[in-house]
Structures are given as structure tokens and as C-alpha cells.
Design a protein around this motif. Structure first.
Motif, PDB file in Angstrom:
ATOM      1  N   ARG B 477      75.473  64.859  60.648  1.00 44.64           N
ATOM      2  CA  ARG B 477      76.166  64.468  59.427  1.00 44.64           C
ATOM      3  C   ARG B 477      77.207  63.369  59.641  1.00 44.64           C
ATOM      4  NH1 ARG B 477      76.887  67.482  55.075  1.00 44.64           N
ATOM      5  NH2 ARG B 477      77.856  65.527  54.455  1.00 44.64           N
ATOM      6  N   ILE B 478      77.804  63.347  60.818  1.00 46.81           N
ATOM      7  CA  ILE B 478      78.908  62.406  61.026  1.00 46.81           C
ATOM      8  C   ILE B 478      78.549  61.311  62.036  1.00 46.81           C
ATOM      9  CG2 ILE B 478      81.334  62.176  61.665  1.00 46.81           C
ATOM     10  CD1 ILE B 478      80.834  63.836  59.137  1.00 46.81           C
ATOM     11  N   THR B 479      78.195  61.718  63.248  1.00 46.82           N
ATOM     12  CA  THR B 479      77.996  60.719  64.295  1.00 46.82           C
ATOM     13  C   THR B 479      76.825  59.790  64.004  1.00 46.82           C
ATOM     14  OG1 THR B 479      78.674  62.495  65.766  1.00 46.82           O
ATOM     15  CG2 THR B 479      77.980  60.435  66.780  1.00 46.82           C
ATOM     16  N   LEU B 480      75.688  60.391  63.709  1.00 44.04           N
ATOM     17  CA  LEU B 480      74.489  59.581  63.507  1.00 44.04           C
ATOM     18  C   LEU B 480      74.658  58.577  62.357  1.00 44.04           C
ATOM     19  CD1 LEU B 480      71.869  59.246  64.947  1.00 44.04           C
ATOM     20  CD2 LEU B 480      70.791  60.848  63.393  1.00 44.04           C
ATOM     21  N   PRO B 481      75.162  59.033  61.206  1.00 38.26           N
ATOM     22  CA  PRO B 481      75.382  58.042  60.130  1.00 38.26           C
ATOM     23  C   PRO B 481      76.306  56.909  60.559  1.00 38.26           C
ATOM     24  CG  PRO B 481      75.563  60.254  59.250  1.00 38.26           C
ATOM     25  CD  PRO B 481      75.422  60.406  60.730  1.00 38.26           C
ATOM     26  N   LEU B 482      77.314  57.233  61.348  1.00 37.27           N
ATOM     27  CA  LEU B 482      78.218  56.175  61.789  1.00 37.27           C
ATOM     28  C   LEU B 482      77.525  55.223  62.749  1.00 37.27           C
ATOM     29  CD1 LEU B 482      81.555  58.133  62.281  1.00 37.27           C
ATOM     30  CD2 LEU B 482      80.961  56.529  60.480  1.00 37.27           C
ATOM     31  N   MET B 483      76.499  55.742  63.430  1.00 32.95           N
ATOM     32  CA  MET B 483      75.795  54.921  64.412  1.00 32.95           C
ATOM     33  C   MET B 483      74.615  54.174  63.788  1.00 32.95           C
ATOM     34  SD  MET B 483      75.654  57.582  67.551  1.00 32.95           S
ATOM     35  CE  MET B 483      75.177  56.529  68.893  1.00 32.95           C
ATOM     36  N   LEU B 484      74.437  54.326  62.489  1.00 34.87           N
ATOM     37  CA  LEU B 484      73.253  53.745  61.858  1.00 34.87           C
ATOM     38  C   LEU B 484      72.974  52.281  62.207  1.00 34.87           C
ATOM     39  CD1 LEU B 484      72.776  55.178  58.301  1.00 34.87           C
ATOM     40  CD2 LEU B 484      71.100  54.940  60.084  1.00 34.87           C
ATOM     41  N   LEU B 552      65.622  46.140  54.453  1.00 36.95           N
ATOM     42  CA  LEU B 552      65.675  46.648  53.091  1.00 36.95           C
ATOM     43  C   LEU B 552      66.212  48.074  53.066  1.00 36.95           C
ATOM     44  CD1 LEU B 552      64.667  44.900  50.733  1.00 36.95           C
ATOM     45  CD2 LEU B 552      62.797  46.550  50.479  1.00 36.95           C
ATOM     46  N   ILE B 553      65.681  48.899  53.969  1.00 36.83           N
ATOM     47  CA  ILE B 553      66.165  50.279  54.049  1.00 36.83           C
ATOM     48  C   ILE B 553      67.663  50.272  54.306  1.00 36.83           C
ATOM     49  CG2 ILE B 553      66.063  52.432  55.358  1.00 36.83           C
ATOM     50  CD1 ILE B 553      63.202  51.744  56.089  1.00 36.83           C
ATOM     51  N   LEU B 554      68.054  49.407  55.198  1.00 38.77           N
ATOM     52  CA  LEU B 554      69.452  49.376  55.617  1.00 38.77           C
ATOM     53  C   LEU B 554      70.373  48.969  54.473  1.00 38.77           C
ATOM     54  CD1 LEU B 554      71.081  49.890  58.095  1.00 38.77           C
ATOM     55  CD2 LEU B 554      70.808  47.528  58.761  1.00 38.77           C
ATOM     56  N   THR B 555      69.953  47.972  53.690  1.00 39.79           N
ATOM     57  CA  THR B 555      70.864  47.494  52.651  1.00 39.79           C
ATOM     58  C   THR B 555      70.719  48.276  51.351  1.00 39.79           C
ATOM     59  OG1 THR B 555      69.230  45.804  52.150  1.00 39.79           O
ATOM     60  CG2 THR B 555      71.099  45.126  53.485  1.00 39.79           C
ATOM     61  N   LYS B 556      69.487  48.688  51.024  1.00 39.60           N
ATOM     62  CA  LYS B 556      69.291  49.401  49.765  1.00 39.60           C
ATOM     63  C   LYS B 556      69.516  50.895  49.945  1.00 39.60           C
ATOM     64  CE  LYS B 556      68.496  46.243  46.900  1.00 39.60           C
ATOM     65  NZ  LYS B 556      67.698  45.140  47.424  1.00 39.60           N
ATOM     66  N   GLY B 557      68.836  51.452  50.926  1.00 36.91           N
ATOM     67  CA  GLY B 557      68.870  52.900  51.115  1.00 36.91           C
ATOM     68  C   GLY B 557      70.232  53.414  51.515  1.00 36.91           C
ATOM     69  N   PHE B 558      71.035  52.560  52.141  1.00 33.48           N
ATOM     70  CA  PHE B 558      72.345  53.008  52.585  1.00 33.48           C
ATOM     71  C   PHE B 558      73.435  52.163  51.975  1.00 33.48           C
ATOM     72  CE2 PHE B 558      69.296  54.272  55.752  1.00 33.48           C
ATOM     73  CZ  PHE B 558      69.602  55.609  55.915  1.00 33.48           C
ATOM     74  N   SER B 559      73.257  51.883  50.669  1.00 32.26           N
ATOM     75  CA  SER B 559      74.218  50.993  50.030  1.00 32.26           C
ATOM     76  C   SER B 559      75.598  51.626  49.983  1.00 32.26           C
ATOM     77  CB  SER B 559      73.745  50.649  48.626  1.00 32.26           C
ATOM     78  OG  SER B 559      73.453  51.841  47.939  1.00 32.26           O
TER      79      SER B 559
END
Ligand SMILES: Nc1ncnc2c1ncn2[C@@H]1O[C@H](COP(=O)(O)OP(=O)(O)OP(=O)(O)O)[C@@H](O)[C@H]1O
Ligand SMILES: [Mg+2]
Lengths: 366, 568
Positions: B477-484, B552-559
Motif C-alpha cells: 500500500r505504501i512502499t510500492l506505490p511510492l516506487m512506481l 499511458l498507464i503511468l499518466t492516466k491510470g495513476f493521475s
């Protein structure tokens, strides 16, 4: 819930030089009552953070035990302990909104969406954060971030709240405001709290009791008044506020006070740390604001000490003096109030210094 | 001393005891360490062991004696080193030219120049060699069709070096661009303010600050060139032997495993040496204090005439790159390259999507499976290395980075030696290719993961744990999202590499599982440039589409993410 630390020892070893052990906490025993707010105060590196992390479970002590609410928790990992920490850096999750940050704890407890939202709203209300639910953390001011961190910590109604210098990133004015806020929240929820700081005035204003530490050891535990007016030793007296140490000799005792021989006469000390008998050398601890000054007049009365004003600084509300007294190593510091009516004593003048029994506290010569 | 050891041991035991309280973490660590040993060290070990056997399988130093007596193999070593050094210098120079021009001047078309300089990375790594033959070979467009020269000698040192510089200079470019961007232009402005001439400021300020980056780029290029396999296989010929190709020929042509292994060991030594210099010496000299995005870029450092000279040079290089790609594109549509080039046809593409399609499908499946695994594994390893204390941590760090240094040829030989016998027989399977890709292409993910984690305040993760999250939840929940951002750059790298891999893969493909790069190579070797080019075009197209999807995933999916997070 009460918190008890029993004979805690904690050493760190430098990975590069395992022989050099750093003592972070040494033989710490401490009992904190339910609902009490206790502050750890001490110079940098004295082991405050480490003690806090031992209570929360992030550090394991080398020996000793930790008890919360009468149960030993030494073996429990931090996520299984009912403690919540407010970090110095706030540690707000940058990828979650304010609401998600605060709701993180309830979410982990498996509450449903509605319950989480209600709980978050309730806490945000208490914290004056109501409109910020959807904000992203980097759009918050320092004080708001602080409040979010606090809200996130209290929402789970932890048994113990831990604060590690929570206000050190704020400016002076906000700091004063927030420490009252923290105290208010802590009282509202009635959560047992440990608060780490190295700001004395913060410690004095927020705590029920203060634990003064030095080099991993507890130097004194007491109410802010006790710590300030009856320091247990030289370190505490010196560390808290401004102070004068006056060498003296005990000559006797009358009605609960010790009679003490000073340079200019015999005075009484209302309290003492340890026991003294006639003939013992001691140090009198007396605060600058407790001293009374009078210009020396030929044939006039003598004070307990006599000296010469070396320096005089006009602050506005007060005047601060440094007075050289024969036989006292560092100049005596004194503060007088109300300069408009009482006037000044010029540099170079001879002065007589007096102080009352209650202001004089004896500690052993170190 | 023994006290020290005892202390160390005691600490390790303490760390182990703490780990045993978290079985999942412990299991993860053990599994990762075991697979690093099995899929990185064990194959290398097999290469080493095999190189000390004679033809009958007995212990012997014969393979190495052969090496020292064989004129041919000694010259292969000399050629490899010579090429490595020359390409490292020339490639870094071209990389610096581009990086400097783009970061320090105000020439037009910077975006286009940047794109052109990166394109070779997303292509089969021997596209330069293909283009040279198509342009300057026996039926070459320029040599024969235009100039009427039949036997221009493109095989050997110069042709090869040209192809390799073209293939590898983008790596130097990216490294140096990062370094130059991180040097605050105010430093240069300040120096100029103090009265330094432009040339002096460049020499005394810019160059010294960039030097660690240049050294590092050269070492990386040296390693890449040594392990390069595609270009020499096409261009080296028998008169200019190089180690990687010789090792390949010994194994697949002569079935002489010990000699192939011995050559691989010889190839490994300079690569590993360069890797150590890079990791433990040059990277220490990097000036860490100068990081951070520039506030405003200084464009005063270069005088107008010099600026246009630099621009001209960049245009020249860019022109060559464009020529190469235009050639490939043309050849993909020309009926017969070198004979009937004006009749355009789709037959090569029909071939690719007909007979050749199984290779396309296999490549996609293998890359599609190995990429996400490599991406996740990279993040987990980065997390463990930065955040956890456990016995074997440094070993994990080191081993997982090792594949940077081990030439693909060596690891390919290692895999066929290690996995064609019990306990693990994998030759000819899907697994051997996928595993090879996973373990070869984790380092970039790990490196960027480590870089990000070092910037994330550990108390953020502690806060999650404190609120009741267990280690897994907090990681997820925390580390992985920050490492995206690191995760995605790891993904992109792993995917591009898996799509364009050849040097190790060529040993591991089989009738069941084939790869596009190997197919392209086979077409080139049999002179069918049309099919090879069509394959290459499809390959580049796939990579570009995949990169676009990832972006696209990076900019749209994780806006929901802040822009600043994504830029790390
Ligand atoms: N992880 C660690 N490894 C080694 N030594 C440590 C570690 N953490 C703390 N120490 C050492 O233990 C001692 C106590 O540190 P601690 O952080 O508890 O001090 P502190 O009272 O919180 O100080 P400050 O007011 O500066 O925050 C210091 O000497 C510190 O250097
Ligand atoms: Mg601290």
C-alpha cells in the motif's frame, strides 16, 4: 492505559566498528499513569527518540521490558501494539489524499467505507480540518500537515500516543498555537501520551510530568514546577532555564529549613536534594528572577552576597544584570522587573543580593 | 579481530532472530537469495568449471593452454579489447556531444535530436551492422549502386566500430545528459562571472564536474562492446575474430564446450574488472551535492560559432542514424535489396506474419511474462537492500547487479552448461529464456528503486506499520506505490531488453521457442535483408507501442500521483 518501562538498556553498535558501542538508553525505569502526558526532555542524542521507538516497538531493547496497560508487550511488533506515533517529519503518505491518510488505520481494521468516512469526518471535525478531505498532502500548510498527522494517529483511539518533536518544523508562533492544540486533543481523548522535545518551554507547557534525560539516563522525573524549582542535580538545574549556583556551607537546621553560610551572611534554604549536616559544603540553586538587588549604601544593610554590577541589559519588561561576587566563579545573573518604577542599577555599582528561603534549593557539590 | 568477528556473528544472529518473527519476509529473502545463486552464480560457476576440463571431461588447463598457443584466439582477445576501448572513447565522445549540445546550448530541434539519439536503444542491437552491409556491402546502395565499387572492405575493425558506436552511444548520451542536467548552471555562471573565459569555464568547471560521469559512461560502453555479439557476428568475419563470436562458434559450431567456456572466462575478466572500477571507484567520485533540477539553464557557456559547429556535428550523426533507419525501412518494402529496390512490396511483411509469426508470438510471450516479474522482483530487492538488515544483504545487492557486468555470451553459455543436466533440465524450454531475461534485466529496476527509496523518509513506512499494517500490507500500500516511477522504468528497460536480446538468447532458443532477434540474425546471415528489415520494423514498432502503453498507464491510470513523484 499506563505505560511501564522496566530496566531498559539499549546499545547501538556502529556497523563499521562493532566494538564501539553507543549507549542510547541506560537502565531506564519509568511509570506513566493512565491519561497522563509525559515529556522527555534532554539534549540532542540523549536517547529520547530511542526510548520512544522502544515503546512503539520499532527498536528492541537489549534488556528490560515494556508494559502497556499492565500487559507486557516487549515481544510484540509495532503493528500489534496499541500505540500511535506522530513523527517529526509527519510521515504523511504522499500518494494518498488527506482523507485516505487519516482513514488508513480504520481501513486496516477492516471497517467498511461508510464507517471509515464517518470516523474520518468526526476526527477531522475535532481537528478543524473539515474542508480538506480530498486535498493532496502537498497542498497543505505545515500546521495542517501536523494536524493531519495527529488526526491519523488518534483516529484508532490508541492506548498510547507518541510524539517525536512534532512541532520542530513549524515556526515559533505556530508552535505555540499547536502545542496548546495538542494538549487539548490529548485531554479530549484522554490518551496516555509521551512527548519528546528539546524545547523547554514546550515541555513546561504541555506536560503533566517531565522526564529529564542525559546520555541515556533519567536525571529527574517530576512536574514542571518540581523540575524547575527543585532540580535533583546540577545537570537538571543547569539544563532547565537560567540559574545561579552559589557555593555555601551548611551550618545547621531550623524548622524544616537548612541554615547556610554565604559570603555575606547566613540564610535559609527551603528545600534540598539529599541530606546535609552541619559543616557540609553545598551549592545553592537560585533562579535569576528570585534575586533581590539593592545598591550598597555605606553603613546600610548587608545582603547574603555582595558584588559589583559588571553588565546591565535593558530588555524592556525586564532588566538583566551580571554581578561579579567574590568567591563565586561565574557572575551571578539577576533579573528585575518593572524598570519604569524601580529604575536601574548602573554598571560598576556595588550591590547587595538577597533571596528568600523558598527560592533557595540545595544540591550537593558535584 | 576475532572479537570483531564475534561481534559481527552476534549481530547476524540477532538479525536472523528478528527475521524469524516475520516468516513471510524471511521466506522472501531466502527464496530470492536462492534464485540469485541458482540463476546467476551457478551458471557462471559452471562456465568456470567447464573451462578447466579437457575433451574427455577430466580436470585440465588444456582449454587455456590452447588459448595461449592459438594465434587466432589471442588475436580475438586483442581485437575485443581494442574495439572495447575504441568504442568506449568514440561512443562517449558522441554521447557527450549530444548531451552537451542539448543541455548547454540553444540550438533548434533539441527534442528531435534527443529522440534520434535514443532510437538505437529500442532497436535490435545489430541494426548498424545490417545497415552497413546494405549501404556499403557488395551490392550496397552507396558503394555499388551509386559509386560502382564492388569490394569495399567493411568487414573488420572500422566497420565494426562504426556499428558499435551507433548502437551504444545512446547509453553514454543518457548517462551524460543526466550528469550535465544535475550540474547547476549557476556554477558555470558564477565561474564566468569571476572572469573565466568560456573555454576556461568549460575546462575548469564543466568538464571536471562531468568527469566521473564520462568515466562511468566509458566503462559501461566498454562492457557493452565486449559483450556485443550481433554486430561482430555480422561484420567481424574470420579475419577479425572477437571473443564473443569465437566462444559462440566453439560451442554451436564445434561443440567444444570447454574451449567455448575458456573463451567466455577470458571475456569475463575485463568486463568484471571494468564493472568493479565503475561500481567501487568511479561511482564514489560522483558529486552528490550537485543533484537537483536546474532552475534555469545557462546558455552563455558556448559562443555562437561553437554552438553552430556542435549543432552541425549533431546533425551529421543524426543524419547517419536517420540514414540507417531509412535504409531498414526501405529494405523492408523493397522487393530485393541490392537488385530490385524500386519495386515496393509487402511480401516481407507477409513472411513475418506468416512463416515468421511464431517467433513474433514467442518473443511477445516471453517478454510479456518476464517483464512484470523482473519489474516486481527488482522493487522487492531494492526494498530489501535499502530497508532491511539481514545476513546476505550485501550479497543480494552485489549478485543482483552482477548481470550488468557479465557479457550475455558468457551467461548464455553458462545457462546451457548448467541447465542441460540434473538437477534442473531446462534447455529447449520457455523457462530457460524467461529466467534468463528476468535475472539479466532486473538491475535497472533495482537501481532506480534504490534511488527512490533512499529519498523516501523511512518514517513513512513506519507510520503505516504503526497504524497496524503488517510488512506485506505496508509494502503493497505504501512502499510500492511510492516506487512506481522506478517500477515503470524498470519495466520499460526489461521489456526493451527482452525484445532486443540476442547474445545470451541465441544459445537458448530452440525449435519450440524462438525469438525475433535470432530470426533477424538468421535472415541477415543468409542474405535476406528484406525479411530481416521487415522483422526489425515490426520489432521496433512493438517496442514503441509498448512504451506508449506504459506511459499511458503511468499518466492516466495513476493521475492521482503528483508530477514530482513521477519525475524522480
Ligand atoms: N540506528 C542507530 N544506530 C546507531 N546509533 C544510533 C541509532 N539510533 C540512535 N543512535 C544513537 O543513540 C543515541 C541516542 O539517539 P536518539 O536518537 O535517541 O537521541 P535523541 O535524544 O532523540 O536526540 P535528538 O534530540 O537529536 O533527536 C545517539 O548517540 C545516537 O547517535
Ligand atoms: Mg530524536
Amino acid at each position: 492505559m499506563s505505560v511501564r518501562l522496566e530496566a531498559i538498556h539499549k546499545y547501538f553498535s556502529d556497523p563499521d566498528q562493532p566494538d564501539n558501542r553507543v549507549t542510547a538508553v541506560e537502565d531506564m525505569t519509568l511509570e506513566i499513569q493512565e491519561g497522563e502526558m509525559v515529556t522527555f526532555l534532554g539534549p540532542s542524542g540523549c536517547g529520547k527518540t530511542t526510548t520512544l521507538r522502544i515503546v512503539s516497538g520499532f527498536e528492541a531493547p537489549n534488556s528490560g521490558t515494556v508494559w502497556i496497560g499492565g500487559k507486557e508487550v516487549s515481544h510484540l511488533p509495532p503493528n500489534k501494539r496499541d500505540t500511535s506515533m506522530v513523527f517529526q517529519s509527519y510521515a504523511i503518505f504522499p500518494h494518498l489524499s488527506v482523507g485516505q491518510n487519516i482513514g488508513f488505520g480504520p481501513e486496516l481494521r477492516g471497517m467498511n467505507k461508510k464507517q471509515i468516512k464517518d470516523a474520518v469526518m468526526e476526527v477531522m471535525e475535532v481537528m478543524n480540518l473539515t474542508d480538506l478531505y480530498h486535498r493532496s498532502p502537498d497542498q497543505l500548510s505545515g500546521g495542517q500537515q501536523q494536524r493531519v498527522a495527529l488526526a491519523r494517529a488518534v483516529i484508532n483511539r490508541p492506548k498510547v500516543l507518541l510524539f517525536d518533536e512534532p512541532l520542530s518544523n513549524l515556526d515559533a508562533k505556530l508552535r505555540e498555537q499547536m502545542r496548546l492544540e495538542i494538549r487539548r486533543i490529548q485531554k479530549t481523548f484522554g490518551i496516555t501520551s509521551i512527548y519528546v522535545t528539546h524545547d523547554q518551554s514546550e515541555a513546561m507547557t504541555v506536560s503533566d510530568r517531565i522526564v529529564v534525560m542525559d546520555k541515556g539516563r533519567v536525571m529527574q522525573v517530576g512536574t514542571p514546577f518540581e523540575i524547575y524549582s527543585r532540580p535533583a542535580n546540577y545537570f537538571v538545574a543547569d539544563f532547565i532555564g537560567r540559574v545561579n549556583f552559589i557555593p555555601c556551607t551548611v551550618v545547621g537546621a531550623t524548622d524544616g529549613a537548612l541554615n547556610v553560610q554565604y559570603q555575606g551572611g547566613i540564610g535559609d534554604a527551603g528545600s534540598a536534594e539529599g541530606s546535609f549536616s552541619a559543616g557540609d559544603s553545598a551549592l545553592t540553586v537560585v533562579r535569576p528572577e528570585s534575586l533581590r538587588l539593592a545598591k550598597t549604601e555605606a553603613g546600610g544593610p548587608k545582603g547574603l552576597l555582595s558584588g559589583v554590577v559588571e553588565k546591565q541589559v535593558y530588555i524592556g519588561a525586564t532588566v538583566e544584570y551580571e554581578i561579579v561576587v567574590p568567591g563565586v566563579e561565574t557572575p551571578i545573573q539577576a533579573v528585575t522587573f518593572n524598570p519604569v518604577e524601580e529604575g536601574f542599577i548602573e554598571t560598576g555599582s556595588s550591590v547587595e543580593i538577597d533571596f528568600g528561603m523558598k527560592a533557595a534549593h540545595l544540591i550537593p557539590v558535584q | 579481530m576475532s572479537q570483531r568477528l564475534k561481534n559481527k556473528a552476534k549481530q547476524q544472529i540477532l538479525a536472523l532472530r528478528r527475521l524469524s518473527g516475520d516468516p513471510i519476509l524471511l521466506l522472501t529473502i531466502v527464496a530470492i537469495l536462492a534464485s540469485l545463486v541458482l540463476f546467476i552464480l551457478y551458471p557462471l560457476f559452471e562456465v568456470l568449471i567447464t573451462s578447466f576440463r579437457d575433451d574427455m571431461g577430466r580436470w585440465s588447463t588444456a582449454p587455456f593452454e590452447r588459448f595461449f598457443t592459438s594465434q587466432h584466439e589471442r588475436s580475438a582477445l586483442r581485437n575485443s579489447l581494442l574495439l572495447g576501448v575504441a568504442t568506449a572513447i568514440a561512443g562517449s565522445a558522441v554521447g557527450f556531444l549530444f548531451a552537451f549540445t542539448i543541455t548547454r546550448t540553444s540550438v533548434p530541434f533539441k527534442k528531435a535530436l534527443n529522440t534520434i539519439a535514443i532510437v538505437p536503444i529500442v532497436s535490435p542491437p545489430f541494426i548498424g551492422a545490417m545497415a552497413i552491409i546494405m549501404l556499403f556491402g557488395r551490392n550496397g546502395l552507396i558503394s555499388y549502386q551509386l559509386l560502382g565499387i564492388r569490394n569495399l572492405n567493411i568487414y573488420g575493425f572500422w566497420g565494426l566500430m562504426f556499428a558499435q558506436v551507433l548502437t551504444f552511444f545512446p547509453v553514454a548520451y543518457i548517462t551524460l545528459k543526466g550528469v550535465l542536467e544535475s550540474i547547476s548552471p549557476t556554477l558555470e555562471d558564477a565561474a564566468m562571472d569571476l572572469g573565466g573565459s568560456r573555454w576556461k569555464v568549460f575546462r575548469r568547471v564543466t568538464l571536471p564536474l562531468t568527469f566521473p560521469g564520462i568515466a562511468s559512461a566509458m566503462l559501461v560502453l566498454f562492457i557493452e562492446t565486449l559483450s556485443d555479439f550481433g554486430n561482430p557476428l555480422i561484420l567481424a568475419g574470420s579475419r577479425f575474430p572477437v571473443l564473443s563470436v569465437q566462444a559462440y562458434l566453439q560451442i554451436t559450431g564445434m561443440y567444444n564446450l570447454p574451449r567455448g567456456a575458456a573463451l567466455a572466462v577470458v571475456l569475463l575478466i575485463p568486463s568484471i574488472t571494468a564493472f568493479f572500477i565503475q561500481k567501487y571507484w568511479v561511482s564514489r567520485k560522483q558529486y552528490v551535492t550537485i543533484t537537483g533540477k536546474p532552475t534555469s539553464s545557462s546558455i552563455k557557456l558556448v559562443s555562437r560559432p561553437v554552438q553552430w559547429i556542435l549543432f552541425g556535428l549533431c546533425l551529421f550523426v543524426a543524419g547517419i542514424i536517420l540514414l540507417v533507419y531509412a535504409t531498414i525501412l526501405w529494405a523492408a518494402f523493397a522487393r530485393v535489396w541490392g537488385h530490385d529496390m524500386t519495386t515496393l512490396t509487402l511480401r516481407h511483411f507477409q513472411y513475418v506474419f506468416g512463416v515468421g509469426f511464431s517467433a513474433v508470438r514467442d518473443t511477445l510471450i516471453i517478454a510479456g511474462v518476464s517483464t512484470p516479474i523482473a519489474g516486481i522482483l527488482g522493487m522487492v530487492i531494492a526494498f530489501l537492500v535499502v530497508r532491511k538488515r539481514f545476513p546476505g544483504r550485501q550479497f543480494m545487492d552485489f549478485t543482483s547487479m552482477l548481470s550488468f557486468a557479465v557479457p550475455g555470451t558468457v551467461i548464455g553459455i553458462g545457462y546451457i552448461l548448467a541447465f542441460n543436466k540434473p538437477p534442473l533440465i531446462l534447455t529447449g524450454t520457455f523457462a530457460i529464456l524467461a529466467l534468463n531475461f528476468i535475472f539479466r534485466y532486473i538491475p535497472v529496476g533495482i537501481q532506480s528503486g534504490i534511488a527512490i527509496l533512499r529519498q523516501v523518509d523511512p518514517s513513512i513506512e513506519e507510520a503505516a506499520i504503526d497504524l497496524g499494517a503488517d510488512a506485506r500490507t505496508s509494502f503493497r500500500r505504501i512502499t510500492l506505490p511510492l516506487m512506481l516511477p522506478a517500477f515503470f522504468s524498470g519495466l520499460t528497460f526489461a521489456f526493451v531488453r527482452a525484445m532486443t536480446a540476442i547474445s545470451a538468447a541465441i544459445f537458448l532458443v530452440s525449435a519450440n521457442w524462438n525469438l525475433m532477434t535470432v530470426q533477424i540474425m538468421a535472415q541477415v546471415e543468409s542474405g535476406r535483408f528484406g525479411a530481416a528489415s521487415a522483422f526489425s520494423v515490426v520489432l521496433v514498432a512493438i517496442i514503441l507501442v509498448a512504451m506508449m502503453i506504459i506511459r499511458l498507464i503511468l499518466t492516466k491510470g495513476f493521475s492521482g500521483y503528483k508530477g514530482k513523484l513521477l519525475q524522480v
